[in-house]
Design a protein around this motif. Structure first.
Motif: not given
Length: 163
Positions: A17-28, A85-92
């Motif tokens: 899909r030529r799409q990107t991903v970002a993560t925000a992790e706590s317990l992991t 949502e924060g990971a998505r927005e802050r990492c673009g």
């Protein structure tokens, strides 16, 4: 499905899909990001991630509303959604992933060991899954990685999927 299979499947769908991903992790604690970067070709789709183990960093780094954290604590479905949502927005990125839960050995804020929320946020909304996982800390963390990557794959395959 093993952890790496879930990761490979999700990455393949993102590349298609030529799409990107970002993560925000706590317990992991970065295990989602580490699992993704084991996959050759992932640099085309993985933007980066936040490890927000301390509750206040979920607000200051990932943008989770402070009042939500105060009211509910960190192990909560709405907190999971806000982290994604924060990971998505802050990492673009096109997609944000999040994990929050209790890995043990002790319960946290009245939440039992093994209670985990994983979330995927896209442009339109976030989807959250609750899991009650069994096993030791390592098992719970590993299963949480698989759960969030499986959720991402499910959402990519069926964007209008209900949770």
């Amino acid at each position: 499905m093993g952890m790496s299979e879930a990761a490979v499947g999700a990455v393949r769908l993102l590349i298609e899909r030529r799409q990107t991903v970002a993560t925000a992790e706590s317990l992991t604690g970065g295990l989602v990001a580490a699992t993704l970067v084991e996959i050759p070709g992932v640099s085309a789709v993985f933007r980066g991630g936040l490890v927000v183990y301390a509750t206040e960093l979920k607000g200051s780094l990932a943008g989770v509303p402070e009042d939500l954290l105060k009211e509910r604590g960190p192990v909560d479905p709405d907190v999971a959604a806000a982290l994604a949502e924060g990971a998505r927005e802050r990492c673009g990125a096109d997609w944000g992933l999040a994990t929050t839960g209790v890995a043990g050995p002790d319960p946290q804020d009245g939440r039992p060991v093994g209670l985990v929320y994983v979330a995927v946020a896209g442009a339109d909304r976030a989807r959250v899954r609750e899991r009650q996982l069994a096993g030791n800390r390592a098992a719970i963390r590993t299963e949480s990685v698989t759960a969030v990557l499986q959720l991402l794959s499910d959402v990519l395959r069926d964007p209008v999927m209900p949770v």
